[in-house]
Design a protein around this motif. Structure first.
Motif, mmCIF file in Angstrom:
data_model
loop_
_atom_site.group_PDB
_atom_site.id
_atom_site.type_symbol
_atom_site.label_atom_id
_atom_site.label_comp_id
_atom_site.label_asym_id
_atom_site.label_seq_id
_atom_site.Cartn_x
_atom_site.Cartn_y
_atom_site.Cartn_z
ATOM 1 N N GLU A 31 0.809 -1.204 0.000
ATOM 2 C CA GLU A 31 0.000 0.000 0.000
ATOM 3 C C GLU A 31 0.853 1.269 0.000
ATOM 4 O OE1 GLU A 31 0.274 -2.153 2.367
ATOM 5 O OE2 GLU A 31 0.279 -1.261 4.363
ATOM 6 N N HIS A 32 2.174 1.135 0.012
ATOM 7 C CA HIS A 32 3.086 2.275 -0.072
ATOM 8 C C HIS A 32 4.084 2.042 -1.206
ATOM 9 C CE1 HIS A 32 1.456 3.810 3.655
ATOM 10 N NE2 HIS A 32 1.757 2.691 4.281
ATOM 11 N N PRO A 33 3.621 2.024 -2.451
ATOM 12 C CA PRO A 33 4.515 1.640 -3.552
ATOM 13 C C PRO A 33 5.677 2.603 -3.785
ATOM 14 C CG PRO A 33 2.400 2.423 -4.397
ATOM 15 C CD PRO A 33 2.240 2.258 -2.916
ATOM 16 N N PHE A 138 4.001 1.891 16.099
ATOM 17 C CA PHE A 138 5.014 2.922 15.859
ATOM 18 C C PHE A 138 5.616 2.782 14.461
ATOM 19 C CE2 PHE A 138 9.412 4.576 16.559
ATOM 20 C CZ PHE A 138 9.073 5.871 16.900
ATOM 21 N N ARG A 139 5.952 1.560 14.093
ATOM 22 C CA ARG A 139 6.548 1.296 12.778
ATOM 23 C C ARG A 139 5.590 1.653 11.651
ATOM 24 N NH1 ARG A 139 6.483 -2.743 9.000
ATOM 25 N NH2 ARG A 139 5.007 -3.972 10.216
ATOM 26 N N LEU A 140 4.360 1.170 11.749
ATOM 27 C CA LEU A 140 3.387 1.410 10.687
ATOM 28 C C LEU A 140 3.080 2.899 10.542
ATOM 29 C CD1 LEU A 140 0.912 -1.537 11.375
ATOM 30 C CD2 LEU A 140 2.565 -1.361 9.508
ATOM 31 N N GLY A 141 2.938 3.581 11.662
ATOM 32 C CA GLY A 141 2.643 5.010 11.621
ATOM 33 C C GLY A 141 3.788 5.823 11.046
ATOM 34 N N PHE A 142 5.021 5.472 11.402
ATOM 35 C CA PHE A 142 6.183 6.204 10.899
ATOM 36 C C PHE A 142 6.299 6.072 9.386
ATOM 37 C CE2 PHE A 142 10.678 6.599 9.777
ATOM 38 C CZ PHE A 142 11.006 7.797 10.382
ATOM 39 N N PHE A 143 6.189 4.853 8.877
ATOM 40 C CA PHE A 143 6.317 4.652 7.442
ATOM 41 C C PHE A 143 5.156 5.277 6.675
ATOM 42 C CE2 PHE A 143 9.180 0.908 8.448
ATOM 43 C CZ PHE A 143 10.318 1.533 7.961
ATOM 44 N N GLU A 144 3.969 5.256 7.243
ATOM 45 C CA GLU A 144 2.817 5.866 6.576
ATOM 46 C C GLU A 144 3.030 7.373 6.399
ATOM 47 O OE1 GLU A 144 -1.971 5.629 7.030
ATOM 48 O OE2 GLU A 144 -0.877 6.251 8.824
ATOM 49 N N LYS A 145 3.464 8.048 7.465
ATOM 50 C CA LYS A 145 3.697 9.492 7.390
ATOM 51 C C LYS A 145 4.883 9.814 6.484
ATOM 52 C CE LYS A 145 0.390 10.794 10.148
ATOM 53 N NZ LYS A 145 -0.784 11.545 9.609
ATOM 54 N N LEU A 146 5.939 9.018 6.561
ATOM 55 C CA LEU A 146 7.106 9.253 5.721
ATOM 56 C C LEU A 146 6.734 9.129 4.243
ATOM 57 C CD1 LEU A 146 10.146 9.722 5.385
ATOM 58 C CD2 LEU A 146 10.478 7.254 5.663
ATOM 59 N N ASP A 147 5.937 8.134 3.913
ATOM 60 C CA ASP A 147 5.521 7.946 2.529
ATOM 61 C C ASP A 147 4.740 9.157 2.018
ATOM 62 O OD1 ASP A 147 5.120 6.689 0.077
ATOM 63 O OD2 ASP A 147 3.316 5.669 0.744
ATOM 64 N N PHE A 278 -2.560 8.604 -3.232
ATOM 65 C CA PHE A 278 -2.988 9.754 -4.025
ATOM 66 C C PHE A 278 -4.324 10.294 -3.514
ATOM 67 C CE2 PHE A 278 -0.506 9.220 -8.283
ATOM 68 C CZ PHE A 278 0.680 9.163 -7.574
ATOM 69 N N GLU A 279 -5.224 9.407 -3.142
ATOM 70 C CA GLU A 279 -6.525 9.828 -2.616
ATOM 71 C C GLU A 279 -6.354 10.576 -1.293
ATOM 72 O OE1 GLU A 279 -10.816 7.887 -1.146
ATOM 73 O OE2 GLU A 279 -9.314 6.640 -2.154
ATOM 74 N N THR A 280 -5.478 10.081 -0.434
ATOM 75 C CA THR A 280 -5.199 10.740 0.844
ATOM 76 C C THR A 280 -4.615 12.129 0.622
ATOM 77 O OG1 THR A 280 -4.750 8.577 1.836
ATOM 78 C CG2 THR A 280 -3.990 10.510 3.041
#
Length: 348
Positions: A31-33, A138-147, A278-280
């Motif tokens: 989900e983070h290509p 923590f891991r999932l949230g960090f990578f989501e925001k970084l992406d 892109f939607e986000t």
């Protein structure tokens, strides 16, 4: 039995190390290509005053001419390169767990040196389960925001990194990228076409073909295509699928193509990857040209994620706060080495 603050801090640090440093690329998730692609080719930088600097060839300054006999040959002074400087930025995230939360989960923290106390087996299980949940979130949230930030143009904060929207711009004739002004440095402009009339037969395919050729002319074929839902739907409708059925066998028809973010669609043999973020981004920034209508032709030879690796920190707790503190630092820059090897397209 209780656990000492030192042992608790050590356990938190090594757990965070395990979750953050040793996260395989595949664990970032499909989900983070964009993040997945960038991290698969990430490069370390070992410190910089403020910028990651790359040399950019802007011209050959050729003095080619024909001559015969004693015709004078002209000599010129050449300045064929410029420097693009990309400021590194520091991404941080942090959390704490209060000693009361730990106590509520059956773990009592008492003052003492490391090794002063020994946990019972049931307490170990409780502590590991609690730490695991905190670290996973923590891991999932960090990578989501970084992406998300690696997509944006860097204007969300004075300390934000310049991402895809700033480097591969929908209006490439203006703006300063890497310290070079695109209004005058025409060689530093990416390719772009917007307002493609996708409802007109052949218009979308023709625009993609033209942009592809421009990219090839300036560095080779793109190897990564990223697109939003609206663009993908428009492209899918331009394709005619011929179905062949074998005699004597039941025919199976599936109106869908692809799986997950893999759309099953290709252009010039390169998969077109759907980016759910892109939607986000449209909801966050409401851009003039919606992300969902965009498609990026990227040549990953000429765009790098540079970072100094993750720094895991266990701050000493304040004397008047009973909590475990954990923090991560990551210095990084998204570096563009050639602009005109990439293209952004958008439908009307």
């Amino acid at each position: 039995m209780p656990i000492s603050p030192g042992d608790l801090a050590y356990l938190g640090k090594v757990s965070l190390d395990d979750y953050m440093r040793n996260t395989p690329v595949d664990q970032i998730g499909v989900e983070h290509p964009l993040l997945k692609k960038l991290m698969s080719k990430r490069k370390l930088f070992l410190g910089a005053k403020q910028n990651v600097v790359v040399n950019v060839r802007k011209s050959y300054d050729s003095n080619f001419a024909w001559a015969y006999g004693e015709a004078a040959v002209n000599f010129n002074t050449r300045q064929t390169t410029d420097q693009a400087a990309f400021p590194w930025r520091r991404a941080v995230d942090a959390f704490r767990i209060s000693y009361d939360t730990l106590f509520g989960n059956g773990i009592k923290v008492r003052e003492g040196e490391r090794g002063a106390y020994k946990l019972e087996q049931s307490e170990k299980v409780q502590l590991v389960n609690l730490i695991d949940e905190q670290m996973e979130s923590f891991r999932l949230g960090f990578f989501e925001k970084l992406d998300l930030e690696l997509h944006r143009d860097g204007t969300s904060s004075t300390d934000a990194v310049t991402g895809l929207d700033g480097l591969i711009a929908t209006a490439p004739a203006t703006g300063v990228v890497g310290g070079l002004d695109r209004a005058t440095a025409t060689y530093w402009r990416n390719n772009a076409v917007t307002a493609i009339a996708s409802g007109t037969a052949g218009a979308l395919a023709d625009a993609m073909e033209l942009q592809w050729r421009k990219c090839i002319r300036n560095g080779g074929s793109p190897d990564f295509i990223l697109a939003g839902s609206a663009f993908i739907d428009a492209y899918r409708k331009t394709i005619t699928i011929t179905q062949n059925a074998e005699s004597g066998t039941a025919k199976r028809i599936d109106a869908a193509t692809g799986t997950g973010t893999e759309t099953g669609l290709f252009f010039k043999g390169v998969p077109i990857v759907w980016d759910p973020n892109f939607e986000t981004l449209d909801a966050l920034d409401s851009p003039t040209i919606p992300w969902e209508k965009r498609c990026y032709f990227l040549n990953t030879k000429f765009i790098d994620l540079r970072d100094d690796d993750m720094d895991i920190v266990t701050p000493v707790r304040p004397h008047n706060v009973l909590s475990l503190f954990q923090m991560i630092n990551l210095r990084l820059a998204l570096v563009l080495k050639r602009s005109n090897a990439h293209s952004v397209l958008a439908i009307a």
